[in-house]
Design an enzyme around this catalytic site. Structure first.
Site, PDB file in Angstrom:
ATOM      1  N   GLY A   1       0.778  -1.235   0.000  1.00  0.00           N
ATOM      2  CA  GLY A   1       0.000   0.000   0.000  1.00  0.00           C
ATOM      3  C   GLY A   1       0.805   1.279   0.000  1.00  0.00           C
ATOM      4  O   GLY A   1       0.244   2.363   0.157  1.00  0.00           O
TER       5      GLY A   1
ATOM      6  N   VAL B   1       6.950  -6.353  -0.146  1.00  0.00           N
ATOM      7  CA  VAL B   1       8.047  -6.897  -0.938  1.00  0.00           C
ATOM      8  C   VAL B   1       7.767  -6.813  -2.437  1.00  0.00           C
ATOM      9  O   VAL B   1       8.627  -6.418  -3.229  1.00  0.00           O
ATOM     10  CB  VAL B   1       8.313  -8.368  -0.538  1.00  0.00           C
ATOM     11  CG1 VAL B   1       9.200  -9.068  -1.568  1.00  0.00           C
ATOM     12  CG2 VAL B   1       8.955  -8.422   0.836  1.00  0.00           C
TER      13      VAL B   1
ATOM     14  N   TYR C   1      15.752  -0.250  -3.079  1.00  0.00           N
ATOM     15  CA  TYR C   1      17.093   0.192  -2.682  1.00  0.00           C
ATOM     16  C   TYR C   1      17.084   0.404  -1.174  1.00  0.00           C
ATOM     17  O   TYR C   1      16.031   0.471  -0.533  1.00  0.00           O
ATOM     18  CB  TYR C   1      17.498   1.486  -3.394  1.00  0.00           C
ATOM     19  CG  TYR C   1      16.970   2.735  -2.732  1.00  0.00           C
ATOM     20  CD1 TYR C   1      17.762   3.464  -1.848  1.00  0.00           C
ATOM     21  CD2 TYR C   1      15.675   3.181  -2.965  1.00  0.00           C
ATOM     22  CE1 TYR C   1      17.278   4.601  -1.217  1.00  0.00           C
ATOM     23  CE2 TYR C   1      15.186   4.315  -2.348  1.00  0.00           C
ATOM     24  CZ  TYR C   1      15.986   5.023  -1.466  1.00  0.00           C
ATOM     25  OH  TYR C   1      15.494   6.144  -0.840  1.00  0.00           O
TER      26      TYR C   1
ATOM     27  N   ILE D   1       3.029 -10.640  -9.430  1.00  0.00           N
ATOM     28  CA  ILE D   1       4.186 -11.241  -8.781  1.00  0.00           C
ATOM     29  C   ILE D   1       3.705 -12.091  -7.600  1.00  0.00           C
ATOM     30  O   ILE D   1       2.979 -11.602  -6.733  1.00  0.00           O
ATOM     31  CB  ILE D   1       5.171 -10.179  -8.276  1.00  0.00           C
ATOM     32  CG1 ILE D   1       5.645  -9.268  -9.420  1.00  0.00           C
ATOM     33  CG2 ILE D   1       6.369 -10.837  -7.578  1.00  0.00           C
ATOM     34  CD1 ILE D   1       6.447  -9.961 -10.470  1.00  0.00           C
TER      35      ILE D   1
ATOM     36  N   ASN E   1       9.801   3.756  -8.224  1.00  0.00           N
ATOM     37  CA  ASN E   1       9.217   3.486  -6.916  1.00  0.00           C
ATOM     38  C   ASN E   1       8.811   4.755  -6.172  1.00  0.00           C
ATOM     39  O   ASN E   1       8.158   4.676  -5.125  1.00  0.00           O
ATOM     40  CB  ASN E   1      10.163   2.658  -6.045  1.00  0.00           C
ATOM     41  CG  ASN E   1       9.957   1.168  -6.242  1.00  0.00           C
ATOM     42  OD1 ASN E   1       9.083   0.750  -6.996  1.00  0.00           O
ATOM     43  ND2 ASN E   1      10.756   0.358  -5.576  1.00  0.00           N
ATOM     44  N   TYR E   2       9.212   5.913  -6.689  1.00  0.00           N
ATOM     45  CA  TYR E   2       8.698   7.191  -6.185  1.00  0.00           C
ATOM     46  C   TYR E   2       7.678   7.707  -7.203  1.00  0.00           C
ATOM     47  O   TYR E   2       7.831   8.786  -7.761  1.00  0.00           O
ATOM     48  CB  TYR E   2       9.821   8.225  -6.044  1.00  0.00           C
ATOM     49  CG  TYR E   2      10.858   7.930  -5.001  1.00  0.00           C
ATOM     50  CD1 TYR E   2      10.697   6.911  -4.067  1.00  0.00           C
ATOM     51  CD2 TYR E   2      12.025   8.692  -4.935  1.00  0.00           C
ATOM     52  CE1 TYR E   2      11.663   6.655  -3.103  1.00  0.00           C
ATOM     53  CE2 TYR E   2      12.996   8.451  -3.977  1.00  0.00           C
ATOM     54  CZ  TYR E   2      12.814   7.429  -3.062  1.00  0.00           C
ATOM     55  OH  TYR E   2      13.780   7.190  -2.118  1.00  0.00           O
TER      56      TYR E   2
END
Length: 569
Positions: free
Chosen positions: A114, A182, A191, A242, A477-478
């Site tokens: 989330g 994950v 990272y 995934i 991821n941002y």
């Protein structure tokens, strides 16, 4: 032009109005019933799916929906809610969801931890259902092979805790927020504070399981190297669901050292920051020093000032760290009393702003975030050191805006050794550090939201001269919808390319080709997913490649004519 009679016009307009009305509750319930029936028929009967299906009429629906929403901007009274939540309890539930969604032309969102900054994993502009992966979170650590098989619904905190249960000298290079899921974290590259030693998370992934568009469960061998490459850095939600990753564990010392030093503008912060940028990307790989810049109230008449926070992880003892810092970064003036020697697992508490001495390690198993807030994030990459005058201008701009925080994460070390094409994550060699821009607030309301978002956008704009260009790089991821949104229509490739090049640079076209091959109907999609390659997109891609090689004539005959007349090149 034929003109309709008044009577026929009224009839025509009535039909238009009726067709434009939303579905009735009866029709909606019928659609839900048909979808649920399909789910039941296509799941493993030894693992009934009915227990995993929640409709809005279920008393647990709201609490399930709220449980993993981390950004309050994506949880308002006007935010569209899913018409069904499926909390998969077994792989067959995921397979049934994919198969039945396609059969009934339904839009699916896939949620892990989330922490999607823009809520793209659990919010949509069109009707959708939510596939929640939080129940699929098994973790199997094998110290003999130094691997861990981790399902996508596990959190980073759970992974770290289970590794430490088996070994005090093993870890995994990923994020420092323990409630992050994950699946999303690793599929977007991941990272953490060991990346200068071991690279990003996907550099330490050796296998994966995914449900593809046909509902098949595939591992690395059966999916092929192209698809495996794509889901190790481009975000898995563009290619399938995934299920798990097999991680290669890394070695860590029994004791590591952490420190945090805070300095204000009045206490020579400019000189320290200036020197940090030359040291942090080039110092020993065992040392990671993050820099945080923020505006605070100063000691002089309450005037605003800048505070620089240096927070570090050193994979070694404090004595060795002090010696290294005295040699390479004496300007910080690090003292032995500012260093804390602890286990690698406990160091994660320190990085998450928890008291190491007073906090039990079991808190890493908590899946809920410590607090919820409204937030906006943006990102950048820096290739050249910034002058002292440049830093002073940044201080001035931040004080003028009064809000906004910048996190600087240094690269170098292992990050500079891995080719940019090794995974879809391209931001390796050539970058000194990554910036995360943060705006957080706790009051609701559009005016408040606009204020904070505009502030962070203005700071991001001010930083333009100091950051990467052509493209201005950003970290997937941002997630940042300011970079562009894909509506998945005729212009899907072109809309996708706008943000895709920022996130993936030259790796974007390969990702598009893989996406087109494995999901030609573009079932797995979101606001910033990898687009498929339509006919017009193929022309554009070929054209771009030809332009790079200056071979334009076969695509544009008019260019040949102009060239013959000496009008080109």
């Amino acid at each position: 032009m034929r003109v309709l009679s008044p009577k026929k016009l009224v009839c025509f307009l009535s039909i238009v109005v009726l067709l434009s009305l939303p579905c009735t509750a009866s029709a909606t319930n019928s659609a839900q019933s048909t979808f649920v029936h399909c789910l039941v028929n296509h799941s493993d009967h030894s693992h009934p799916i009915k227990e995993a299906i929640f409709t809005p009429n279920n008393p647990s629906f709201s609490s399930l929906l709220q449980a993993y929403i981390r950004n309050l901007r994506s949880n308002t009274s006007t935010t569209r809610k899913p018409f069904i939540i499926i909390t998969a309890l077994h792989v067959s539930h995921v397979q049934a969801s994919v198969v039945c969604a396609q059969r009934h032309n339904l839009h699916m969102k896939i949620q892990g931890g989330g922490h999607d900054y823009e809520g793209a994993s659990y919010v949509a502009e069109v009707p959708f259902f939510l596939l929640d992966m939080f129940n699929l979170r098994s973790i199997d650590v094998d110290i003999e092979t130094e691997t861990a098989l981790v399902q996508a619904g596990a959190t980073l905190g759970e992974v770290y805790y289970r590794i430490a249960e088996k070994s005090k000298i093993h870890g995994f290079p990923a994020g420092v927020c323990p409630t992050v899921g994950v699946g999303g974290h690793i599929s977007g590259a991941g990272y953490g504070n060991m990346m200068r030693k071991y690279g990003v998370s996907v550099d330490n992934v050796i296998d994966a399981q995914i449900i593809d568009v046909q509902g098949r469960l595939l591992d690395r061998e059966s999916m092929g190297e192209d698809l495996f490459w794509a889901i190790t850095g481009a975000g898995g939600a563009s290619f399938g669901v995934i299920i798990s990753y097999t991680l290669k564990l890394v070695r860590v010392p029994e004791n590591v050292t952490v420190f945090e030093v805070k300095k204000t503008f009045e206490k020579n912060a400019t000189n320290m920051v200036y020197n940090w940028q030359h040291v942090a990307p080039n110092i020993d790989n065992e040392l990671f020093i993050r820099l945080i810049l923020e505006v605070i109230n100063g000691s002089e008449n309450g005037r605003k000032t800048i505070r620089a926070t240096f927070i570090a992880l050193f994979l070694g003892d404090s004595k060795s760290l002090i010696s290294l810092m005295n040699e390479r970064f004496p300007q910080l003036g690090l003292k032995q009393s500012q260093c804390i020697e602890t286990s690698w697992l406990q160091s994660l508490l320190f990085w998450d702003n928890m008291d190491i001495a007073a906090t039990p390690l079991e808190i890493l198993l908590e899946r809920q975030a410590k607090s919820l807030k409204y937030l906006k994030r943006k990102s950048d990459y820096v290739k050249e050191p910034i002058s002292k005058e440049g830093w002073e201008g940044i201080w001035k701009k931040m004080i003028e805006l009064e809000n906004g925080v910048m996190y600087f994460n240094p690269y170098g070390g292992r990050m500079a050794e891995i080719p940019s094409t090794e995974t879809p994550f391209p931001h390796r060699d050539g970058n000194l550090w990554k910036i995360q821009y943060q705006a957080n607030w706790y009051e609701s309301g559009k005016d408040v939201e606009d204020h904070y978002i505009n502030t962070i956008r203005e700071l991001h704009k001010y930083m333009t001269p100091f950051v990467s260009k052509n493209p201005r790089q950003a970290f997937i991821n941002y997630k940042d919808l300011d970079l562009g949104i894909n509506h998945h229509g005729m212009k899907s490739y072109f809309e996708g390319r706008v943000y895709g090049v920022n996130y993936f640079k030259d790796n974007f076209n390969r990702l598009v080709q893989i996406k087109t091959k494995v999901d030609p109907g573009n079932f797995f999609r979101n606001e910033q997913s990898i687009p498929i390659l339509s006919h017009i997109g193929r022309v554009r891609m070929v054209t771009e490649k030809s332009l790079k090689n200056s071979i334009l004539f076969c695509l544009f005959p008019i260019n040949l004519v102009m060239a013959r007349k000496g009008l080109m090149f």
